[in-house]
Design an enzyme around this catalytic site. Structure first.
Site, short mmCIF file in Angstrom:
data_model
loop_
_atom_site.label_atom_id
_atom_site.label_comp_id
_atom_site.label_asym_id
_atom_site.label_seq_id
_atom_site.Cartn_x
_atom_site.Cartn_y
_atom_site.Cartn_z
N LYS A 13 0.83 -1.21 0.00
CA LYS A 13 0.00 0.00 0.00
C LYS A 13 0.87 1.26 0.00
O LYS A 13 0.60 2.19 -0.74
CB LYS A 13 -0.92 0.03 1.24
CG LYS A 13 -1.83 -1.18 1.37
CD LYS A 13 -2.79 -1.05 2.55
CE LYS A 13 -2.14 -0.93 3.92
NZ LYS A 13 -1.35 -2.12 4.33
N ARG A 85 -8.64 0.83 9.85
CA ARG A 85 -8.12 -0.49 10.16
C ARG A 85 -9.04 -1.27 11.09
O ARG A 85 -8.71 -2.39 11.45
CB ARG A 85 -6.76 -0.35 10.82
CG ARG A 85 -5.58 -0.66 9.88
CD ARG A 85 -4.34 -0.36 10.65
NE ARG A 85 -3.17 -1.02 10.17
CZ ARG A 85 -2.15 -0.40 9.57
NH1 ARG A 85 -2.21 0.87 9.28
NH2 ARG A 85 -1.07 -1.08 9.25
N ARG A 124 12.07 -5.63 4.43
CA ARG A 124 11.80 -4.22 4.18
C ARG A 124 12.75 -3.31 4.95
O ARG A 124 13.00 -3.52 6.13
CB ARG A 124 10.36 -3.91 4.59
CG ARG A 124 9.96 -2.48 4.36
CD ARG A 124 8.49 -2.33 4.30
NE ARG A 124 7.84 -2.43 5.60
CZ ARG A 124 6.54 -2.24 5.78
NH1 ARG A 124 5.75 -1.99 4.77
NH2 ARG A 124 6.03 -2.34 6.99
N ARG A 155 12.27 -1.10 10.47
CA ARG A 155 11.28 -0.72 11.47
C ARG A 155 11.23 -1.77 12.58
O ARG A 155 11.32 -2.95 12.32
CB ARG A 155 9.90 -0.61 10.80
CG ARG A 155 9.74 0.68 10.04
CD ARG A 155 8.52 0.72 9.18
NE ARG A 155 7.31 0.16 9.76
CZ ARG A 155 6.12 0.17 9.15
NH1 ARG A 155 5.99 0.71 7.95
NH2 ARG A 155 5.07 -0.35 9.73
N ARG A 166 1.16 -8.23 14.15
CA ARG A 166 0.48 -7.38 13.16
C ARG A 166 -0.45 -8.22 12.27
O ARG A 166 -1.52 -7.78 11.90
CB ARG A 166 1.51 -6.65 12.29
CG ARG A 166 2.20 -5.55 13.07
CD ARG A 166 3.44 -5.09 12.37
NE ARG A 166 3.14 -4.30 11.19
CZ ARG A 166 4.03 -4.06 10.23
NH1 ARG A 166 5.25 -4.57 10.30
NH2 ARG A 166 3.71 -3.31 9.21
P1 AMP Z 1 1.79 1.01 8.83
O1 AMP Z 1 2.92 1.93 8.56
O2 AMP Z 1 0.53 1.38 8.09
O3 AMP Z 1 2.17 -0.45 8.64
O4 AMP Z 1 1.41 1.16 10.39
C1 AMP Z 1 2.37 0.87 11.38
C2 AMP Z 1 1.69 0.78 12.72
O5 AMP Z 1 1.05 2.03 13.05
C3 AMP Z 1 0.57 -0.25 12.84
O6 AMP Z 1 1.06 -1.57 13.07
C4 AMP Z 1 -0.20 0.30 14.04
O7 AMP Z 1 0.49 0.08 15.25
C5 AMP Z 1 -0.14 1.80 13.78
N1 AMP Z 1 -1.27 2.23 12.94
C6 AMP Z 1 -1.21 2.75 11.69
N2 AMP Z 1 -2.43 3.02 11.23
C7 AMP Z 1 -3.30 2.65 12.21
C8 AMP Z 1 -4.71 2.65 12.32
N3 AMP Z 1 -5.49 3.09 11.33
N4 AMP Z 1 -5.25 2.19 13.47
C9 AMP Z 1 -4.49 1.76 14.49
N5 AMP Z 1 -3.15 1.71 14.45
C10 AMP Z 1 -2.56 2.16 13.31
#
Ligand code: AMP
Length: 209
Positions: A13, A85, A124, A155, A166
């Protein structure tokens, strides 16, 4: 135009967001990127979110909904990457958009088999400065043109224990959104288990269909 990118962690994404936001002049809202920058700046929100993120759990809905609502009220034509989410978030988004007299035009669901996701996440690496995403299997790592200083890192939540957490959160809390948006007839399935350019091409074709 407002678009949601829905899909499991590692489904591409973020990578497609870079292309789509520039090709279709959309404001990219990545909740993950916003939270990482809040953590780097040690803000109140960052301090509250950090332990959830590092362990691979979702950050509580109330914090995320407030953070995104502020952006939505200021921006037109958004590309939502990583939000919503949970069903709570999706319902809050519907209410917020209705109040602003806006709507979601497309939800692209990025379909990738689970075993490929785990491999992708473990490979990654990202740039802390500009959020560009690379794979350890790439030959070279070239950040976006406006990146002044490349700072590559893995990360914390791309490490093995956080990856499983996750995936669990995705399956129990986020996957139900596939049905939620399918029922609204705005969801389009993308075969995201392909080269980056091929995925972009598939989305382009669907946007112009
Ligand atoms: P991402 O970069 O989208 O993979 O997000 C990394 C982390 O940020 C996720 O594993 C969650 O801990 C937090 N996070 C990002 N977006 C959300 C969301 N919409 N709701 C809750 N936690 C989020």
């Amino acid at each position: 135009m407002n678009i949601i990118l829905l899909g499991p962690p590692g489904s591409g994404k973020g990578t497609q967001s870079t292309y789509l936001s520039s090709a279709y002049k959309l404001n990219h809202i990545s909740t993950g990127d916003i939270l990482r920058s809040e953590i780097n700046e040690k803000t109140k929100l960052g301090l509250k979110a950090e332990s959830f993120m590092n362990s691979g759990s979702l950050v509580p809905d109330n914090l995320i909904i407030e953070m995104v609502s502020k952006k939505l009220s200021l921006l037109n034509s958004v590309l939502l990457d990583g939000f919503p989410r949970t069903l709570n978030q999706a319902e809050a988004l519907d209410n917020e958009l209705a109040a602003l007299n806006k709507k979601i035009d497309f939800v692209f669901y990025f379909d990738v088999p689970p075993k490929d996701l785990i491999f992708r996440l473990s490979q990654r690496i990202s740039c802390k400065n500009c959020s560009s995403i690379f794979s350890k299997i790439d030959k070279e790592y070239i950040c976006s043109t406006n990146c002044s200083e490349q700072k590559l890192f893995q990360r914390e939540d791309d490490k093995p224990e956080a990856i499983s957490k996750r995936m669990e959160s995705y399956t129990s809390l986020t996957a139900p959104l596939i049905d939620f948006y399918d029922k609204k007839n705005i969801m389009i399935n993308i075969n995201a288990n392909k080269q980056i350019l091929e995925v972009s091409k598939e989305i382009d074709e669907l946007m112009h269909a």
